[in-house]
Design an enzyme around this catalytic site. Sequence first.
Site, short mmCIF file in Angstrom:
data_model
loop_
_atom_site.label_atom_id
_atom_site.label_comp_id
_atom_site.label_asym_id
_atom_site.label_seq_id
_atom_site.Cartn_x
_atom_site.Cartn_y
_atom_site.Cartn_z
N PRO A 1 2.64 22.71 18.36
CA PRO A 1 1.70 22.88 17.58
C PRO A 1 0.81 22.40 16.86
O PRO A 1 -0.51 22.65 16.29
CB PRO A 1 1.88 25.07 17.70
CG PRO A 1 3.16 24.94 18.14
CD PRO A 1 3.92 23.89 18.86
N ASP B 1 -15.38 14.99 36.23
CA ASP B 1 -14.94 15.82 35.35
C ASP B 1 -14.91 16.47 34.14
O ASP B 1 -15.41 15.35 33.76
CB ASP B 1 -13.83 15.56 35.48
CG ASP B 1 -12.80 15.40 36.31
OD1 ASP B 1 -12.87 15.40 36.99
OD2 ASP B 1 -11.99 13.97 36.25
N GLU C 1 12.11 27.04 16.78
CA GLU C 1 11.25 26.42 15.80
C GLU C 1 10.52 25.34 15.91
O GLU C 1 9.96 24.73 15.28
CB GLU C 1 11.95 26.79 14.07
CG GLU C 1 11.78 28.17 14.59
CD GLU C 1 10.82 29.45 14.90
OE1 GLU C 1 9.73 29.13 14.88
OE2 GLU C 1 11.31 29.99 15.17
N ARG D 1 -3.08 13.27 37.97
CA ARG D 1 -4.43 12.94 39.02
C ARG D 1 -5.08 11.44 38.78
O ARG D 1 -5.36 11.17 39.25
CB ARG D 1 -5.16 14.56 38.97
CG ARG D 1 -5.72 14.53 37.10
CD ARG D 1 -6.19 16.06 37.43
NE ARG D 1 -7.28 16.43 37.93
CZ ARG D 1 -8.68 15.89 37.28
NH1 ARG D 1 -8.87 15.41 36.32
NH2 ARG D 1 -9.83 15.76 38.29
C1 JB8 Z 1 9.03 25.66 20.27
O1 JB8 Z 1 2.52 26.67 21.97
B1 JB8 Z 1 3.20 25.49 22.31
C2 JB8 Z 1 4.53 24.76 21.53
C3 JB8 Z 1 5.36 25.81 21.47
C4 JB8 Z 1 6.51 25.54 20.71
C5 JB8 Z 1 7.26 24.13 21.03
C6 JB8 Z 1 6.67 23.05 21.59
C7 JB8 Z 1 5.31 23.34 22.04
C8 JB8 Z 1 8.10 24.59 20.47
N1 JB8 Z 1 7.47 26.12 20.48
O2 JB8 Z 1 2.35 24.20 22.22
#
Ligand code: JB8
Length: 269
Positions: free
Chosen positions: A88, A172, A115, A157
């Site tokens: 994230p 697209d 985490e 794709r």
């Molecule tokens: C642990 O929300 B996400 C995301 C969340 C995650 C990990 C990787 C991606 C790894 N939590 O994009």
Amino acid sequence: MRIDVVTIFPEYLEPLNVSLVGKARERGLLDVRVHDLREWTHDRHNTVDDTPYGGGPGMVMKPEPWGEALDAVLESGEGSPVLVVPTPSGRPFTQELAVELSGKPWLVFTPARYEGIDRRVIEEYGDRLDVREVSIGDYVLAGGEAPVLVMVEAVARLLPGVLGNAESHRDDSFAPGAMADLLEGPVFTKPPVWRDRGVPEVLLSGHHGKVARWRRDEAFRRTAQNRPDLIERCDPATLDKKDRSMLAALGWVLGEDGRFGRAVESVEE
Ligand code: JB8
């Protein structure tokens, strides 16, 4: 294209056997290899996580299994892959990035759980490979496997021969070119009347020029409604006269800064 995925949940990647991506693999257009990270552990419990230095909630993925797994995957192929790390905290995954990645011969994905992965793994491979930390959106999942499914499908794709015809990508939403930063408008098929609802006349007219203009107008209408941020950051120079008049009709005006903004008197809906 070759794609490797290293994960503690190989079964989460089963959808890659199905539908468009599954077909691309059967047809030899895509070589996907899913690996269980725990194969590179050496203790009785196949431990992949440990407590975070500095304290805090949750667990962190230990660097050693990732190091051994990635060394083995890198050894198994020719040249260097792009390493895609879902997180994230990464850069946004966009259609532009999907197009860029679709031009690479080899991608390796490292979906984490808990985490995330000990930072030293990203630093270590960042010294040797093109490493991209990527986020699929502003929300938090329990791990990176679902983002890998998303990214692999978006990339697959775009590979030559995967979709029916080469024109399929052109319209697209977000496609580079005329549709850059525009959402696609509505689509219709037979029957011509369903539950008293007809199809827009222009689509039945056979007039290709009028159809193209109508589609572009609808793209602006939907983009202004659902993604005003895209209108605000668009370059007015990329728009033709009819585009501008469509936006004006939707209540958008050019500001002092040369960007579009919502006219104050224009109403919501
Ligand atoms: C642990 O929300 B996400 C995301 C969340 C995650 C990990 C990787 C991606 C790894 N939590 O994009």
